[in-house]
Design a protein around this motif. Structure first.
Motif, PDB file in Angstrom:
ATOM      1  N   ALA A  18       0.828  -1.205   0.000  1.00  0.00           N
ATOM      2  CA  ALA A  18       0.000   0.000   0.000  1.00  0.00           C
ATOM      3  C   ALA A  18       0.862   1.254   0.000  1.00  0.00           C
ATOM      4  O   ALA A  18       0.537   2.243  -0.669  1.00  0.00           O
ATOM      5  CB  ALA A  18      -0.943   0.000   1.204  1.00  0.00           C
ATOM      6  N   ARG A  21       2.097   1.815  -3.491  1.00  0.00           N
ATOM      7  CA  ARG A  21       0.978   2.150  -4.383  1.00  0.00           C
ATOM      8  C   ARG A  21       0.432   3.558  -4.133  1.00  0.00           C
ATOM      9  O   ARG A  21      -0.116   4.195  -5.029  1.00  0.00           O
ATOM     10  CB  ARG A  21      -0.121   1.113  -4.205  1.00  0.00           C
ATOM     11  CG  ARG A  21      -1.288   1.272  -5.127  1.00  0.00           C
ATOM     12  CD  ARG A  21      -2.260   0.106  -4.962  1.00  0.00           C
ATOM     13  NE  ARG A  21      -3.523   0.386  -5.571  1.00  0.00           N
ATOM     14  CZ  ARG A  21      -3.755   0.348  -6.869  1.00  0.00           C
ATOM     15  NH1 ARG A  21      -2.793   0.034  -7.699  1.00  0.00           N
ATOM     16  NH2 ARG A  21      -4.950   0.632  -7.344  1.00  0.00           N
ATOM     17  N   VAL A  58      -4.791   1.472   4.486  1.00  0.00           N
ATOM     18  CA  VAL A  58      -4.179   0.417   3.669  1.00  0.00           C
ATOM     19  C   VAL A  58      -5.230  -0.183   2.728  1.00  0.00           C
ATOM     20  O   VAL A  58      -4.998  -0.311   1.521  1.00  0.00           O
ATOM     21  CB  VAL A  58      -3.546  -0.674   4.562  1.00  0.00           C
ATOM     22  CG1 VAL A  58      -3.168  -1.901   3.751  1.00  0.00           C
ATOM     23  CG2 VAL A  58      -2.336  -0.124   5.289  1.00  0.00           C
ATOM     24  N   VAL A  61      -6.138   2.403  -0.083  1.00  0.00           N
ATOM     25  CA  VAL A  61      -5.088   2.578  -1.099  1.00  0.00           C
ATOM     26  C   VAL A  61      -5.012   1.353  -2.009  1.00  0.00           C
ATOM     27  O   VAL A  61      -4.871   1.487  -3.225  1.00  0.00           O
ATOM     28  CB  VAL A  61      -3.720   2.868  -0.438  1.00  0.00           C
ATOM     29  CG1 VAL A  61      -2.593   2.801  -1.450  1.00  0.00           C
ATOM     30  CG2 VAL A  61      -3.735   4.233   0.238  1.00  0.00           C
ATOM     31  N   LEU A  62      -5.134   0.165  -1.434  1.00  0.00           N
ATOM     32  CA  LEU A  62      -5.025  -1.054  -2.234  1.00  0.00           C
ATOM     33  C   LEU A  62      -6.222  -1.272  -3.158  1.00  0.00           C
ATOM     34  O   LEU A  62      -6.100  -1.952  -4.172  1.00  0.00           O
ATOM     35  CB  LEU A  62      -4.833  -2.268  -1.334  1.00  0.00           C
ATOM     36  CG  LEU A  62      -3.479  -2.347  -0.633  1.00  0.00           C
ATOM     37  CD1 LEU A  62      -3.448  -3.527   0.332  1.00  0.00           C
ATOM     38  CD2 LEU A  62      -2.344  -2.445  -1.640  1.00  0.00           C
TER      39      LEU A  62
END
Length: 72
Positions: A18, A21, A58, A61-62
């Protein structure tokens, strides 16, 4: 009061993914800040109380798609 529990390997790897990314999902200073914060949590390696917000970040974002370049 008990000591914080260490994060498991899969949790640390998810957080690291994450973090890397984040700069693609949020280009610029916001993405850099998110990335550094997540890397700090991953590096520290402990599940501290009240980390639900960090794990929600997390997840966000993922699952978020990076914005298309040139989009208005």
């Amino acid at each position: 009061m008990s000591a914080p529990a260490p994060m498991e390997h899969h949790e640390k790897m998810r957080m690291r993914a994450a973090a890397f990314r984040a700069t693609r999902v949020y280009p610029g200073p916001v993405g850099e800040l998110i990335s550094r914060e997540l890397l700090s949590w991953e590096d520290f390696g402990y599940r501290l109380g009240g980390n639900r917000l960090v794990m929600d970040l997390v997840d966000h974002v993922l699952t978020s798609e990076p914005e298309a370049r040139g989009a208005a």
